[in-house]
Design a protein around this motif. Structure first.
Motif, PDB file in Angstrom:
ATOM      1  N   UNK A   1       0.856  -1.174   0.000  1.00 52.21           N
ATOM      2  CA  UNK A   1       0.000   0.000   0.000  1.00 52.21           C
ATOM      3  C   UNK A   1       0.899   1.234   0.000  1.00 52.21           C
ATOM      4  N   UNK A   2       0.781   2.044  -1.015  1.00 54.37           N
ATOM      5  CA  UNK A   2       1.633   3.213  -1.128  1.00 54.37           C
ATOM      6  C   UNK A   2       0.910   4.472  -0.649  1.00 54.37           C
ATOM      7  N   UNK A   3       1.621   5.554  -0.623  1.00 48.92           N
ATOM      8  CA  UNK A   3       1.050   6.803  -0.100  1.00 48.92           C
ATOM      9  C   UNK A   3      -0.050   7.359  -0.999  1.00 48.92           C
ATOM     10  N   UNK A   4       0.043   7.084  -2.298  1.00 45.01           N
ATOM     11  CA  UNK A   4      -1.004   7.572  -3.203  1.00 45.01           C
ATOM     12  C   UNK A   4      -2.343   6.922  -2.897  1.00 45.01           C
ATOM     13  N   UNK A   5      -2.324   5.644  -2.557  1.00 36.39           N
ATOM     14  CA  UNK A   5      -3.566   4.952  -2.220  1.00 36.39           C
ATOM     15  C   UNK A   5      -4.160   5.503  -0.929  1.00 36.39           C
ATOM     16  N   UNK A   6      -3.310   5.781   0.038  1.00 34.53           N
ATOM     17  CA  UNK A   6      -3.782   6.343   1.310  1.00 34.53           C
ATOM     18  C   UNK A   6      -4.369   7.726   1.087  1.00 34.53           C
ATOM     19  N   UNK A   7      -3.705   8.550   0.307  1.00 38.05           N
ATOM     20  CA  UNK A   7      -4.214   9.889   0.013  1.00 38.05           C
ATOM     21  C   UNK A   7      -5.514   9.833  -0.774  1.00 38.05           C
ATOM     22  N   UNK A   8      -5.617   8.874  -1.685  1.00 43.01           N
ATOM     23  CA  UNK A   8      -6.843   8.714  -2.466  1.00 43.01           C
ATOM     24  C   UNK A   8      -8.014   8.316  -1.573  1.00 43.01           C
ATOM     25  N   UNK A   9      -7.779   7.381  -0.686  1.00 45.24           N
ATOM     26  CA  UNK A   9      -8.837   6.960   0.242  1.00 45.24           C
ATOM     27  C   UNK A   9      -9.208   8.101   1.176  1.00 45.24           C
ATOM     28  N   UNK A  10      -8.221   8.827   1.661  1.00 47.47           N
ATOM     29  CA  UNK A  10      -8.489   9.968   2.541  1.00 47.47           C
ATOM     30  C   UNK A  10      -9.287  11.058   1.845  1.00 47.47           C
ATOM     31  N   UNK A  11      -8.934  11.347   0.604  1.00 49.97           N
ATOM     32  CA  UNK A  11      -9.668  12.359  -0.160  1.00 49.97           C
ATOM     33  C   UNK A  11     -11.102  11.916  -0.412  1.00 49.97           C
ATOM     34  N   UNK A  77     -18.401   2.392   1.369  1.00 47.97           N
ATOM     35  CA  UNK A  77     -17.868   1.253   2.109  1.00 47.97           C
ATOM     36  C   UNK A  77     -17.661   0.054   1.195  1.00 47.97           C
ATOM     37  N   UNK A  78     -18.588  -0.184   0.277  1.00 48.71           N
ATOM     38  CA  UNK A  78     -18.441  -1.279  -0.676  1.00 48.71           C
ATOM     39  C   UNK A  78     -17.221  -1.068  -1.562  1.00 48.71           C
ATOM     40  N   UNK A  79     -17.013   0.158  -2.003  1.00 49.28           N
ATOM     41  CA  UNK A  79     -15.828   0.463  -2.809  1.00 49.28           C
ATOM     42  C   UNK A  79     -14.546   0.230  -2.023  1.00 49.28           C
ATOM     43  N   UNK A  80     -14.557   0.563  -0.738  1.00 51.92           N
ATOM     44  CA  UNK A  80     -13.370   0.317   0.083  1.00 51.92           C
ATOM     45  C   UNK A  80     -13.095  -1.175   0.205  1.00 51.92           C
ATOM     46  N   UNK A  81     -14.137  -1.965   0.421  1.00 53.59           N
ATOM     47  CA  UNK A  81     -13.942  -3.409   0.525  1.00 53.59           C
ATOM     48  C   UNK A  81     -13.472  -4.013  -0.798  1.00 53.59           C
ATOM     49  N   UNK A  82     -13.937  -3.454  -1.917  1.00 52.20           N
ATOM     50  CA  UNK A  82     -13.490  -3.953  -3.216  1.00 52.20           C
ATOM     51  C   UNK A  82     -12.038  -3.570  -3.505  1.00 52.20           C
ATOM     52  N   UNK A  83     -11.527  -2.525  -2.867  1.00 50.69           N
ATOM     53  CA  UNK A  83     -10.138  -2.107  -3.070  1.00 50.69           C
ATOM     54  C   UNK A  83      -9.140  -2.915  -2.254  1.00 50.69           C
ATOM     55  N   UNK A  84      -9.597  -3.707  -1.302  1.00 51.85           N
ATOM     56  CA  UNK A  84      -8.681  -4.404  -0.401  1.00 51.85           C
ATOM     57  C   UNK A  84      -7.659  -5.272  -1.161  1.00 51.85           C
ATOM     58  N   UNK A  85      -8.076  -6.124  -2.120  1.00 53.67           N
ATOM     59  CA  UNK A  85      -7.058  -6.917  -2.814  1.00 53.67           C
ATOM     60  C   UNK A  85      -6.019  -6.072  -3.560  1.00 53.67           C
ATOM     61  N   UNK A  86      -6.488  -4.991  -4.173  1.00 55.58           N
ATOM     62  CA  UNK A  86      -5.566  -4.098  -4.894  1.00 55.58           C
ATOM     63  C   UNK A  86      -4.604  -3.427  -3.920  1.00 55.58           C
ATOM     64  N   UNK A  87      -5.085  -3.042  -2.759  1.00 54.56           N
ATOM     65  CA  UNK A  87      -4.241  -2.366  -1.782  1.00 54.56           C
ATOM     66  C   UNK A  87      -3.217  -3.303  -1.164  1.00 54.56           C
ATOM     67  N   UNK A  88      -3.561  -4.572  -1.070  1.00 46.98           N
ATOM     68  CA  UNK A  88      -2.629  -5.546  -0.506  1.00 46.98           C
ATOM     69  C   UNK A  88      -1.628  -6.054  -1.528  1.00 46.98           C
ATOM     70  N   UNK A  89      -1.776  -5.618  -2.770  1.00 43.79           N
ATOM     71  CA  UNK A  89      -0.801  -5.960  -3.810  1.00 43.79           C
ATOM     72  C   UNK A  89      -1.178  -7.201  -4.590  1.00 43.79           C
ATOM     73  N   UNK A  90      -2.426  -7.640  -4.488  1.00 45.94           N
ATOM     74  CA  UNK A  90      -2.801  -8.880  -5.175  1.00 45.94           C
ATOM     75  C   UNK A  90      -3.507  -8.703  -6.449  1.00 45.94           C
TER      76      UNK A  90
END
Length: 90
Positions: A1-11, A77-90
């Protein structure tokens, strides 16, 4: 998980929070302004006079916009759950 993903989720979280708060805050602002205008015209300077109309207006705003607000937060919330595999690098 990189900083761009964290900033995107925060925004996205801040934008959703602003969208959810807007109907309630705008309603309270408009009713408060109207009551203040009425108080200044009639020279009634009672601080607690604006509480009941604001509370009723915010309750009505919640009834009107509540379904939309719930659907927005469920979608987020559904979008966040769908992003989990991408955020974990899978």
């Amino acid at each position: 998980m990189d900083t761009n993903a964290v900033l995107d989720i925060g925004l996205d979280a801040l934008l959703v929070a602003a969208k959810l708060a807007a109907p309630i805050l705008i309603t309270a602002l408009v009713v408060g302004f109207g009551i203040s205008l009425l108080q200044s015209i009639t020279q009634i300077q009672e601080v607690t006079l604006s509480f009941v109309p604001k509370a009723l207006a915010v309750g009505i705003a919640l009834l009107v916009a509540g379904h939309w607000m719930i659907s927005e937060i469920v979608t987020f919330t559904t979008d966040l759950f769908e992003r989990i595999p991408q955020l974990l690098g899978g």
